[in-house]
Design a protein around this motif. Structure first.
Motif, short mmCIF file in Angstrom:
data_model
loop_
_atom_site.label_atom_id
_atom_site.label_comp_id
_atom_site.label_asym_id
_atom_site.label_seq_id
_atom_site.Cartn_x
_atom_site.Cartn_y
_atom_site.Cartn_z
N THR A 181 25.94 70.11 110.51
CA THR A 181 25.34 71.44 110.42
C THR A 181 26.26 72.42 109.72
O THR A 181 25.84 73.16 108.83
CB THR A 181 25.00 71.97 111.83
OG1 THR A 181 24.01 71.10 112.42
CG2 THR A 181 24.44 73.38 111.75
N VAL A 182 27.56 72.43 110.09
CA VAL A 182 28.47 73.40 109.47
C VAL A 182 28.72 73.05 107.99
O VAL A 182 28.89 73.95 107.16
CB VAL A 182 29.81 73.52 110.24
CG1 VAL A 182 29.57 74.04 111.64
CG2 VAL A 182 30.58 72.21 110.26
N PRO B 107 33.66 63.08 115.86
CA PRO B 107 32.80 64.01 115.11
C PRO B 107 31.85 63.32 114.14
O PRO B 107 30.85 63.92 113.72
CB PRO B 107 33.81 64.88 114.34
CG PRO B 107 35.08 64.75 115.10
CD PRO B 107 35.08 63.34 115.61
N LEU C 287 35.19 70.96 113.05
CA LEU C 287 34.35 72.11 112.73
C LEU C 287 35.08 73.15 111.90
O LEU C 287 34.47 74.07 111.36
CB LEU C 287 33.81 72.73 114.02
CG LEU C 287 32.93 71.81 114.88
CD1 LEU C 287 32.36 72.58 116.06
CD2 LEU C 287 31.81 71.19 114.05
N GLY D 47 38.66 70.98 118.31
CA GLY D 47 37.57 71.35 117.42
C GLY D 47 37.93 71.28 115.95
O GLY D 47 37.34 71.96 115.12
N GLU E 248 28.95 61.43 116.54
CA GLU E 248 27.99 62.43 117.02
C GLU E 248 27.97 63.55 115.98
O GLU E 248 28.59 64.59 116.14
CB GLU E 248 28.42 62.94 118.39
CG GLU E 248 28.48 61.83 119.45
CD GLU E 248 28.99 62.32 120.78
OE1 GLU E 248 29.21 63.55 120.93
OE2 GLU E 248 29.16 61.48 121.68
N GLU F 151 25.91 65.76 114.48
CA GLU F 151 25.09 66.96 114.27
C GLU F 151 25.92 68.24 114.11
O GLU F 151 25.67 69.01 113.17
CB GLU F 151 24.09 67.14 115.42
CG GLU F 151 23.12 68.28 115.15
CD GLU F 151 22.02 68.36 116.20
OE1 GLU F 151 21.28 69.36 116.20
OE2 GLU F 151 21.90 67.42 117.02
N PRO F 152 26.93 68.53 114.97
CA PRO F 152 27.69 69.78 114.78
C PRO F 152 28.40 69.84 113.43
O PRO F 152 28.31 70.85 112.72
CB PRO F 152 28.68 69.77 115.94
CG PRO F 152 28.02 68.92 116.99
CD PRO F 152 27.31 67.85 116.22
N LEU F 153 29.10 68.77 113.05
CA LEU F 153 29.81 68.77 111.78
C LEU F 153 28.83 68.80 110.61
O LEU F 153 29.03 69.54 109.64
CB LEU F 153 30.71 67.54 111.67
CG LEU F 153 31.47 67.37 110.33
CD1 LEU F 153 32.30 68.60 110.01
CD2 LEU F 153 32.34 66.11 110.37
#
Length: 253
Positions: A238-239, A229, A199, A196, A232, A234-236
């Motif tokens: 977003t943070v 990362p 993130l 991870g 894809e 979206e997670p990175l």
């Protein structure tokens, strides 16, 4: 303000890394890339850089650690068979004063000319294997970059996912040879040893502008892990947004 330049190294290395890097650009978080000259997909990378010059920054990924040179060309950078010394050996040779400045100068001019001749507006320079940071090499690169009108360069690493006080302190000393050039305030490389890792980026980014490098690819595991990362995003994304971190290019410094 906290800003981040996300740069893909090895752009043009081969078709695999070219396609993966373009996928990262298309996904929306990658903002910059540095092009390797003399590689199978260099022409594709240069064409992409030409077509997307207004959206992203594109630099030269200066290479003296991988590939071959004609016999006698850049002799102090190569073995007798013409193969460039690999990073570990080349670093030792640079620190021991065994590399001729004329060979570094010749290589830089040749690689820069190849990329510029294909229409790339070269925004910055970094080194394949981070070789550009060593004094014997940086002193020549600095002169050549300023001669060529390029004023932006990757700084030695001073930001880490895992603390590395010894290397960080050594890298700060190397910065004295970068006079007259501009760099982001901080530089960090992707670190896939930590689950991870991406993130965790907002937690380690200081105030100012940080460059983070990745090496996207599909076929090699380490490249997959660095590029994932961004493919894809979206997670990175977003943070980064929640932390108020701004995406930037090299043109912005």
């Amino acid at each position: 303000m906290r800003g981040v330049i996300i740069n893909a190294d090895d752009f043009g290395y081969d078709d695999d890394t070219f396609r993966a890097t373009v996928a990262c650009f298309d996904a929306g978080l990658l903002t910059s890339a540095t092009i390797l000259a003399g590689r199978p997909a260099t022409a594709q990378a240069c064409r992409y850089a030409r077509d997307h010059a207004r959206r992203f920054s594109f630099g030269l990924h200066f290479n003296i650690v991988e590939g071959w040179r004609p016999q006698g060309a850049s002799a102090t950078l190569c073995r007798k068979d013409g193969s460039l010394f690999p990073p570990k050996i080349q670093r030792a040779r640079a620190m021991a004063g065994l590399i001729d400045a004329a060979d570094i100068r010749r290589e830089f001019r040749m690689q820069l000319e190849e990329v510029r001749d294909q229409g790339v507006d070269v925004s910055h320079v970094d080194g394949h294997g981070h070789m550009h940071k060593y004094p014997a090499i940086m002193r020549v690169l600095r002169e050549e970059m300023l001669r060529a009108g390029i004023t932006r360069v990757r700084r030695p690493q001073n930001c880490y996912f895992m603390k590395n006080h010894v290397r960080g302190a050594m890298n700060v000393l190397l910065l004295r040879h970068f006079g007259g050039l501009r760099s982001p305030d901080f530089y960090v490389g992707a670190d896939t040893r930590q689950r991870g890792w991406a993130l965790q980026l907002p937690a380690i980014l200081p105030e100012g502008v940080t460059e983070m490098s990745v090496h996207p690819g599909y076929t090699e595991t380490w490249r997959q892990e660095e590029g994932a990362p961004l493919m894809e995003p979206e997670p990175l994304g977003t943070v980064l947004k929640q932390a108020g971190i701004v995406l930037m290019r090299y043109h912005d410094i």
